[in-house]
Write an enzyme that holds these catalytic residues in place. Structure first.
Site, PDB file in Angstrom:
ATOM      1  N   SER A 283       5.841   9.670   6.914  1.00 44.38           N
ATOM      2  CA  SER A 283       4.389   9.492   6.940  1.00 44.38           C
ATOM      3  C   SER A 283       3.776   9.337   8.332  1.00 44.38           C
ATOM      4  O   SER A 283       2.569   9.441   8.487  1.00 44.38           O
ATOM      5  CB  SER A 283       3.982   8.297   6.078  1.00 44.38           C
TER       6      SER A 283
ATOM      7  N   LYS B 295      -3.649   2.297  10.466  1.00 42.97           N
ATOM      8  CA  LYS B 295      -3.644   2.858   9.111  1.00 42.97           C
ATOM      9  C   LYS B 295      -4.156   1.769   8.170  1.00 42.97           C
ATOM     10  O   LYS B 295      -3.850   0.586   8.363  1.00 42.97           O
ATOM     11  CB  LYS B 295      -2.201   3.253   8.751  1.00 42.97           C
TER      12      LYS B 295
ATOM     13  N   SER C 168       1.604  10.562   5.050  1.00 45.12           N
ATOM     14  CA  SER C 168       0.437   9.889   4.520  1.00 45.12           C
ATOM     15  C   SER C 168      -0.455   9.249   5.580  1.00 45.12           C
ATOM     16  O   SER C 168      -1.594   8.915   5.280  1.00 45.12           O
ATOM     17  CB  SER C 168       0.880   8.821   3.525  1.00 45.12           C
TER      18      SER C 168
END
Lengths: 486, 483
Positions: free
Chosen positions: B182, B83, B158
């Site tokens: 997330s 990420k 996310s």
């Protein structure tokens, strides 16, 4: 003046640690090129995390203990949020409601006896970076960012400038004795924040206003600021007005303060527990172990010197001025039993020895004279092996050559003449050579002193004056002579 | 090289075997993954940057090492993505934000350092809702990510790009970051496995913070076994993160096959309420049936403070976030914006650099911490957090594991809820409790082959008991996908 001072202090002290408070950067940044002692943590780069320096925390607890504080064995760090260019994370890691130390006290010696200054709290935080303003530009140096800071906060217990100065000096001594900081004010390692107001003598409540002066870098400037503020605030009060509650700053070392933006009321630091650092827990045993490392503190030493050796306050204060000075002295009296020799050692140490060091700009640690050598010298004096003038001469020579007193006594031929026959010969010569003086003696007692002086001169200062006196008296056949020269 | 390489299905465990037996080289696997990324990216937008050069260099080294007969880790030569909140020297690290769109990292996050030590092959850095603020993957300054199993749907957020990349085969696993769901939300929506480990199990050093006391770093994979393998390599005490735990890292794969006979699964009644999509409920109950068939006992439990969890979660989370984002000023790093003085400069930088969601959270978080309000909000929320912890602990005195739906709904369509912040916050209702409590949670697809209705079940275990999650998750997969 119809007013008295109401002063509280906040003192920031840079803790002496190898690395910074929350990262591994070298904490000794002084005079390093800008931004060379930095890493992601103290630069506040995205994703970097603080890891607390255990050594620094221990120093904070030691200082707290030395200041008579209670210890929060369960403590934590908090974030103090505000925006400032030299604060890279936009928050300072500090301590809010659980400082390591709280509710302490420090004894000070005031004009009217001993007083106690209450310590509100002792906490740990990180220093900020440094803004350097040049022209219309501001340059940022983050070498100082994250250096461990100890903050000591007192109650508004000071009423006299002298007390503030005494306290500041004593605090500096305490931190240096503990080794928690060098407290070198020239390097910004100890800085003061003054909270000050005036009230009419006789009033007991805290005044309605408080003026804060930040970033005072030395005790002498602190004194000047207090003097300036006293006059300024008194002027306002005498007009029947109340000084504005505000933060004032300094532009130079004159002590003159200037109003800074009165932002304080608006400042909300939004403190909350630092989530990146788990609570700090100390056990009773760990605190006890830390207490055992404090050693004898300046006031304790002073008390002991006064009690055990009968020193007066001024003499004791001179010896305890620094830990090194005190330790040097204590080394010099090792094994000495006679109180007179200890007293003489103290006098020679803070008197002639210190004066000679000062004159030759020599540091105590670099002096060629060791404590043992000074002891030997004072003992020889005590034994009557040398006279005081000779001792002075020898001491000066010792500092230059590093030779021992005994070696120098021989080398310089300064051994006192104690052979009664030899002294008597000289006394007789002096009497024979000064018949007129003998005549004068009946009217002028000073004439006797002249005779002693003459005899001592002929003996090269190496005889014991008492012995010369005794022989002179005997020779003159007068018994009251000895008393007359006291 | 095998012609039947199906990157959508290929697991870390299988790839490791292929690499070991030299059916394929690390370079070939990497090139194949890069080709897949090139093919799918124009449509999906899972990556913010593709680190082709790093990937090819590392895979070459692995091949060279393998040729010498050196023993290699299970992750050696396996392409993975991070990420875009993880710092990797020399790569852009944006957190999906505009304010960091040009920021290049100068240090490595601990998780990246550990994967490097395992000789993993970093293939790229994935898209995400800016600073982790979002549950749909639509709040990135680099554009929304689409769900590869159905491109009209959101991939969840996310860690949206991580979920999508793993689902389409752009790298065999990804490291996501989970503050309130997330990792688990995109795992559920993309039909993959996502682990939010225990807080303190994996170092956060070098991960751009959202909420420091919640942020958890974990793997997003195609199988539970893979999640166990990856966690093995990234878990443990880190001298650079004071919040990492001391407890030893167990050999996770050793627990995968433990029998579930007599094990107790708790179903918290507060998670099976009216707002739950009926199809999600139906699928979760099917999964529960599977566990019953495996010999586990099902017990209804209660987590009564669940209704307060979301408020408490958001108040503490965005309070911390408001402070964490203070450093984003465009001065020392990030996008510099003009201004006539320092304060105007940073106001401009932050005004332009933060999206509405970030501004919303900064404002609410700042308010919650303000003098006079902190007692009412921040401190109250911390009290609720303590209660939540207590009730999870007492639940775990009754059951071995808690099972819930990961998300109360199926993935929304792209654009459907983007302007309804409250609805989006509520979508996290089942995932958020876990973070304030700090326990680990694993999202496992109920049926990874059902692309019409991706539903994840959430397994929650006590602190530092990830092996229990892997055990339950793995045996479920084994049972359901047994051919």
């Amino acid at each position: 003046m119809n007013y008295e001072l109401v002063i509280g202090l906040e003192i920031h002290i840079q803790a002496k640690t190898k690395s910074k408070m929350f990262c591994r950067c070298d904490a000794k940044y002084f005079s390093a090129a800008p931004n060379t002692h930095v890493c992601p943590v103290c630069l506040g780069l995205p994703g970097a995390l603080p890891v607390p320096n255990k050594k620094a925390i221990e120093q904070c607890i030691r200082l707290s203990l030395a200041l008579g504080c209670e210890i929060n064995k369960f403590s934590k760090f908090d974030r103090k949020n505000y925006f400032y260019p030299d604060l890279p994370k936009a928050y300072q890691i500090s301590q809010f409601d659980l400082p390591f130390g709280y509710k302490g006290k420090v004894r000070i010696e005031s004009q009217d006896g001993e007083k106690e200054i209450a310590i509100t709290r002792v906490h740990m935080e990180e220093d900020t970076g440094k803004s350097i303003h040049s022209g219309n530009k501001t340059l940022l140096d983050f070498n100082k960012s994250g250096v461990p800071l100890l903050e000591v906060v007192t109650e508004p217990d000071f009423r006299e400038v002298k007390d503030v100065v005494f306290f500041a000096k004593r605090l500096k001594q305490i931190v240096t004795y503990l080794g928690v900081s060098d407290a070198d004010m020239e390097k910004g390692q100890m800085r003061f924040e003054l909270n000050m107001s005036l009230r009419k003598i006789g009033e007991t409540q805290l005044p309605k206003y408080k003026v804060e002066v930040k970033n005072i870098g030395s005790i002498s400037v602190l004194e000047k600021v207090i003097a300036y503020e006293t006059e300024r605030q008194q002027g306002i009060l005498e007009k029947g007005e109340t000084p504005v509650q505000e933060t004032r700053g300094l532009r130079d070392l004159s002590g003159i303060t200037h109003s800074q933006r009165a932002k304080e009321e608006a400042n909300d630091y939004r403190y909350f527990p630092e989530p990146d650092i788990p609570p700090i827990v100390f056990s009773e045993e760990e605190v006890t172990l830390l207490r055992a490392t404090l050693g004898e503190l300046p006031q304790e030493k002073k008390n002991r010197y006064q009690k055990d050796y009968g020193f007066d306050s001024a003499l004791a204060e001179k010896i305890i001025a620094t830990k090194q000075k005190a330790e040097w002295f204590e080394q010099s009296i090792v094994g000495v039993q006679e109180p007179q020799v200890i007293a003489n050692l103290a006098k020679w140490y803070v008197g002639d020895f210190m004066a000679l060091l000062k004159a030759s700009k020599t540091r105590l640690s670099q002096a060629k004279v060791t404590p043992e050598m000074l002891r030997e010298l004072v003992q020889r004096l005590h034994e009557g092996k040398i006279t005081a003038p000779s001792a002075k001469q020898i001491l000066a020579e010792m500092l230059v050559s590093g030779k021992s007193p005994d070696a120098l006594i021989t080398e310089l031929g300064l051994e006192a003449v104690s052979d009664e026959g030899a002294i008597l010969d000289v006394v007789k010569q002096v009497l024979a050579a000064n018949p007129k003086v003998l005549e004068d003696m009946k009217k002028n007692p000073n004439a006797y002193k002249f005779l002693i002086g003459q005899a001592m001169k002929q003996l090269g200062g190496k005889a014991n004056p008492q012995q010369v006196d005794a022989l002179l008296v005997k020779e003159l056949g007068v018994t009251e002579g000895a008393e007359s020269i006291q | 090289m095998s012609n039947t390489l199906d990157l959508v299905k290929l697991t870390v465990a299988d790839a490791a075997k292929m690499l070991d037996s030299k059916q394929i080289s690390a370079t070939e696997l990497t090139q194949e993954s890069l080709r897949c990324i090139k093919a799918r990216e124009p449509e999906i937008n899972a990556f913010i940057s593709v680190t082709e050069e790093i990937a090819l260099t590392r895979s070459k080294h692995v091949d060279a090492d393998r040729a010498t007969g050196k023993a290699l880790s299970a992750l050696a030569g396996i392409p993975y993505s991070l990420k875009d909140v993880y710092n990797v020297v020399g790569t852009k690290t944006t957190a999906g934000s505009k304010i960091l769109e040009s920021y290049t990292s100068v240090y490595d996050a601990t998780v990246e350092r550990k994967l490097q030590e395992a000789q993993g092959v970093l293939i790229g850095k994935t898209n995400c809702d800016s600073f982790g603020f979002g549950s749909t993957g639509e709040h990135s300054a680099f554009g929304p990510t689409k769900n590869p199993i159905n491109t009209t749907l959101v991939p969840g957020g996310s860690s949206s790009g991580s979920g999508a990349a793993v689902a389409y085969g752009g790298g065999l696993y990804s490291i996501g970051e989970d503050t309130g769901g997330s990792i688990r939300c995109p795992a559920a929506f993309c039909n993959i496995v996502g682990l939010k480990p225990t807080y303190g199990r994996v170092s956060r050093y070098g991960a751009i913070a959202y909420a420091s006391s919640y942020d958890s770093i974990g793997p997003m994979t195609k199988s539970v076994q893979d999640a166990a393998i990856v966690l093995q390599h990234i878990a443990g005490k880190d001298p650079y993160d004071a919040t990492t735990g001391e407890s030893a890292v167990p050999e996770y794969t050793a627990y995968l096959e433990n029998s579930l006979h007599g094990k107790k699964i708790g179903l918290p009644k507060e998670y099976f309420v009216d707002g739950l999509d009926p199809l999600v409920r139906q699928k979760i109950m099917q999964a529960v049936e599977v566990y019953t068939s495996l010999g586990a006992e099902i017990i209804e439990i209660s987590l009564p403070n669940t209704e307060h969890a979301i408020a408490a979660y958001y108040i503490v989370g965005i309070s911390e976030a408001s402070s964490n984002l203070g450093r984003m000023d465009g001065i020392r790093f990030g996008t510099e914006v003009e201004g006539k003085n320092w304060s105007e400069k940073i106001k401009n930088a932050r005004g332009i650099g933060f999206n509405d969601e970030a501004k919303r959270r900064i404002m609410v978080g700042t308010y919650a911490l303000s003098a006079g309000y902190a007692d009412q909000f921040y401190k109250k929320a911390q009290q609720v957090r303590k209660l939540l912890k207590k009730e999870f602990l007492s639940a775990f005195s009754l059951v071995d594991i808690i099972l819930t739906p990961t998300m109360p709904v199926l993935p929304p369509k792209i654009g459907e809820d983007v302007n309804d912040p409250l609805k989006l916050w509520l979508m996290d209702a089942f995932t958020v409790s876990v973070n304030p409590v700090g326990v680990p949670a694993l999202s496992v697809p109920v049926d990874k082959n059902d692309v019409s209705a991706p539903v994840g079940m959430q397994l929650i275990a006590p602190h530092f008991k990830e092996e229990v999650l892997f055990n339950f998750g793995h045996l479920y997969e084994k049972e359901v996908y047994a051919s």
